[in-house]
Design an enzyme around this catalytic site. Structure first.
Site, PDB file in Angstrom:
ATOM      1  N   ASP A  65     -46.447 -19.728  -0.445  1.00 18.10           N
ATOM      2  CA  ASP A  65     -46.115 -19.032  -1.496  1.00 18.10           C
ATOM      3  C   ASP A  65     -47.135 -17.854  -1.005  1.00 18.10           C
ATOM      4  O   ASP A  65     -48.342 -17.940  -1.200  1.00 18.10           O
ATOM      5  CB  ASP A  65     -46.549 -19.474  -2.835  1.00 18.10           C
ATOM      6  N   ASN A  92     -42.976 -10.078   5.193  1.00 14.73           N
ATOM      7  CA  ASN A  92     -41.300  -9.726   4.965  1.00 14.73           C
ATOM      8  C   ASN A  92     -40.974 -10.355   3.550  1.00 14.73           C
ATOM      9  O   ASN A  92     -40.103  -9.709   2.871  1.00 14.73           O
ATOM     10  CB  ASN A  92     -40.476 -10.453   5.838  1.00 14.73           C
ATOM     11  N   TYR A 157     -40.407  -2.493  -8.273  1.00 16.55           N
ATOM     12  CA  TYR A 157     -40.171  -2.800  -7.068  1.00 16.55           C
ATOM     13  C   TYR A 157     -40.514  -1.332  -6.253  1.00 16.55           C
ATOM     14  O   TYR A 157     -41.363  -1.556  -5.382  1.00 16.55           O
ATOM     15  CB  TYR A 157     -38.675  -2.915  -6.921  1.00 16.55           C
ATOM     16  N   LYS A 161     -43.351  -1.067  -3.214  1.00 16.88           N
ATOM     17  CA  LYS A 161     -43.126  -0.675  -1.884  1.00 16.88           C
ATOM     18  C   LYS A 161     -43.868   0.408  -1.488  1.00 16.88           C
ATOM     19  O   LYS A 161     -44.127   0.655  -0.424  1.00 16.88           O
ATOM     20  CB  LYS A 161     -41.688  -0.467  -1.846  1.00 16.88           C
ATOM     21  N   ILE A 190     -29.337  -3.176   3.205  1.00 12.04           N
ATOM     22  CA  ILE A 190     -28.921  -4.220   3.936  1.00 12.04           C
ATOM     23  C   ILE A 190     -28.183  -5.299   3.271  1.00 12.04           C
ATOM     24  O   ILE A 190     -28.602  -5.842   2.363  1.00 12.04           O
ATOM     25  CB  ILE A 190     -30.201  -4.411   4.763  1.00 12.04           C
TER      26      ILE A 190
HETATM   27  N1  NAD Z   1     -31.837  -6.225   1.693  1.00 15.66           N
HETATM   28  C1  NAD Z   1     -32.194  -5.126   1.570  1.00 15.66           C
HETATM   29  O1  NAD Z   1     -31.103  -4.210   1.186  1.00 15.66           O
HETATM   30  C2  NAD Z   1     -33.794  -4.468   1.548  1.00 15.66           C
HETATM   31  C3  NAD Z   1     -34.017  -3.481   1.515  1.00 15.66           C
HETATM   32  C4  NAD Z   1     -35.108  -2.853   1.518  1.00 15.66           C
HETATM   33  C5  NAD Z   1     -36.489  -3.765   1.727  1.00 15.66           C
HETATM   34  N2  NAD Z   1     -35.844  -5.010   1.618  1.00 15.66           N
HETATM   35  C6  NAD Z   1     -37.045  -6.060   1.785  1.00 15.66           C
HETATM   36  O2  NAD Z   1     -37.093  -6.779   2.953  1.00 15.66           O
HETATM   37  C7  NAD Z   1     -37.811  -7.897   2.843  1.00 15.66           C
HETATM   38  C8  NAD Z   1     -36.736  -9.200   2.907  1.00 15.66           C
HETATM   39  O3  NAD Z   1     -35.588  -8.962   1.960  1.00 15.66           O
HETATM   40  P1  NAD Z   1     -34.140  -9.676   2.144  1.00 15.66           P
HETATM   41  O4  NAD Z   1     -33.129  -8.875   2.077  1.00 15.66           O
HETATM   42  O5  NAD Z   1     -33.981 -10.504   3.333  1.00 15.66           O
HETATM   43  O6  NAD Z   1     -34.430 -10.691   0.678  1.00 15.66           O
HETATM   44  P2  NAD Z   1     -33.775 -12.164   0.695  1.00 15.66           P
HETATM   45  O7  NAD Z   1     -33.684 -12.552  -0.836  1.00 15.66           O
HETATM   46  O8  NAD Z   1     -32.487 -12.535   1.364  1.00 15.66           O
HETATM   47  O9  NAD Z   1     -34.980 -13.102   1.306  1.00 15.66           O
HETATM   48  C9  NAD Z   1     -36.494 -13.099   0.607  1.00 15.66           C
HETATM   49  C10 NAD Z   1     -36.946 -14.537   1.163  1.00 15.66           C
HETATM   50  O10 NAD Z   1     -38.194 -14.403   0.720  1.00 15.66           O
HETATM   51  C11 NAD Z   1     -38.623 -15.453   0.101  1.00 15.66           C
HETATM   52  N3  NAD Z   1     -39.738 -15.354  -0.960  1.00 15.66           N
HETATM   53  C12 NAD Z   1     -39.563 -14.986  -2.093  1.00 15.66           C
HETATM   54  N4  NAD Z   1     -40.813 -14.867  -2.771  1.00 15.66           N
HETATM   55  C13 NAD Z   1     -41.627 -15.694  -2.095  1.00 15.66           C
HETATM   56  C14 NAD Z   1     -42.881 -15.951  -2.274  1.00 15.66           C
HETATM   57  N5  NAD Z   1     -43.591 -15.757  -3.373  1.00 15.66           N
HETATM   58  N6  NAD Z   1     -43.514 -16.645  -1.014  1.00 15.66           N
HETATM   59  C15 NAD Z   1     -42.942 -17.036  -0.003  1.00 15.66           C
HETATM   60  N7  NAD Z   1     -41.655 -16.686   0.185  1.00 15.66           N
HETATM   61  C16 NAD Z   1     -40.768 -15.841  -1.004  1.00 15.66           C
HETATM   62  C17 NAD Z   1     -37.343 -16.003  -0.498  1.00 15.66           C
HETATM   63  O11 NAD Z   1     -37.292 -17.592  -0.795  1.00 15.66           O
HETATM   64  C18 NAD Z   1     -36.446 -15.579   0.499  1.00 15.66           C
HETATM   65  O12 NAD Z   1     -36.191 -16.747   1.391  1.00 15.66           O
HETATM   66  C19 NAD Z   1     -38.323  -7.885   1.200  1.00 15.66           C
HETATM   67  O13 NAD Z   1     -39.477  -7.579   1.165  1.00 15.66           O
HETATM   68  C20 NAD Z   1     -37.184  -6.947   0.514  1.00 15.66           C
HETATM   69  O14 NAD Z   1     -37.956  -6.388  -0.379  1.00 15.66           O
HETATM   70  C21 NAD Z   1     -34.700  -5.544   1.444  1.00 15.66           C
END
Ligand code: NAD
Length: 253
Positions: A65, A92, A157, A161, A190
């Site tokens: 976590d 990430n 959020y 960020k 994404i």
């Molecule tokens: N997908 C998008 O459009 C997008 C855009 C901008 C930024 N992001 C950022 O990219 C990163 C990854 O996002 P994603 O799209 O792969 O999301 P996702 O939800 O597919 O994956 C996120 C992962 O983080 C894990 N997680 C959540 N809380 C946690 C904790 N307390 N400790 C450990 N793990 C934890 C979840 O279990 C999950 O496996 C994030 O920081 C997100 O904010 C994503």
């Protein structure tokens, strides 16, 4: 390919497929990195571990976590005892709470900040002594376009960020003389699990979002992972304190 040959890297939040951490971990494996992967969801994390082993890379996987301070100390201990060194941290893991400001509770706000921002502080602080010992290293903090411009409905959020963006610049300067580089990466929209419900399960909104991106499509996790490989590699040896935007042109409008 071996752009990360021999480097030891930790990717947090690697248990989501499709997800950025999962994709980054696989690309790192393809480029010769030795990997530690973590997630709060151990079951899905095991799938990433299996995929990395298929590529033939060394990997350890553990539940973490990212909001837990002792959890970060345990993560570093596990990496050091397995690999004996540490070179790259990819912060990430993240969540996205979407609510209009008047519906956002204090608990929502604090949870958002804890998972997306406090975690980056804790991870960076835990990693620095080990990166210094290795003679330098790279920290890549996954921010967002929401850390660059205002987007309605995601105030907490965006706050988290935006914080990651300036935290990264400060660390870049503070740690530069130790050859520790620190950069933020700002994905646009994404196609990952984080978008489920809000976008991909809503066909009309999905089409509207696609149309709003200058390159005409949502990004793939691979689009982001390729850029993280660059920032982690020695090809980026003179790149620190920057914000790499990976959004198909969205924030340039
Ligand atoms: N997908 C998008 O459009 C997008 C855009 C901008 C930024 N992001 C950022 O990219 C990163 C990854 O996002 P994603 O799209 O792969 O999301 P996702 O939800 O597919 O994956 C996120 C992962 O983080 C894990 N997680 C959540 N809380 C946690 C904790 N307390 N400790 C450990 N793990 C934890 C979840 O279990 C999950 O496996 C994030 O920081 C997100 O904010 C994503």
């Amino acid at each position: 390919m071996s752009r990360l040959q021999g480097k030891v890297a930790l990717i947090t939040g690697a248990g989501s497929n499709p997800g950025l951490g999962y994709s980054i971990a696989l690309r790192f494996a393809e480029e010769g990195a030795r990997l530690a992967i973590s997630d709060i969801n151990e079951e899905t994390l095991r799938l990433c571990e299996t995929a990395i082993r298929k590529i033939g890379a060394e990997v350890i996987a553990f539940r973490q976590d990212v909001t837990s301070e002792p959890g970060w100390a345990q993560a570093m201990d596990a990496i050091l005892s397995k690999f004996g060194r540490f070179d790259v941290l990819v912060n990430n893991a993240g969540i996205a709470i979407q609510k209009p400001i008047e519906e956002l509770t204090l608990a929502d706000y604090e949870r958002q900040m804890s998972v997306n921002m406090t975690s980056v502080f804790l991870g960076t602080r835990a990693a620095i002594p080990h990166l210094r010992k290795a003679g330098g290293g790279s920290i890549v903090n996954i921010s967002s376009i929401a850390g660059l411009v205002g987007i309605p409905g995601v105030s907490a959020y965006s706050t988290s960020k935006g914080g990651v963006r300036l935290f990264s610049k400060t660390i870049a300067i503070e740690c530069a003389r130790d050859q520790i580089r620190c950069n933020s990466l700002h994905p646009g929209i994404i196609e990952t699990n984080i978008q489920k419900g809000s976008l991909t399960d809503n066909p009309e909104q999905y089409q509207a979002i696609k149309a709003s991106v200058p390159l005409g499509r949502m990004g793939s996790p691979l689009d982001v992972a390729n850029c993280v490989v660059f920032l982690a590699s020695d090809e980026a040896s003179y790149v620190t304190g920057t914000e790499l935007v990976v959004d198909g042109g969205w924030s340039s409008m």
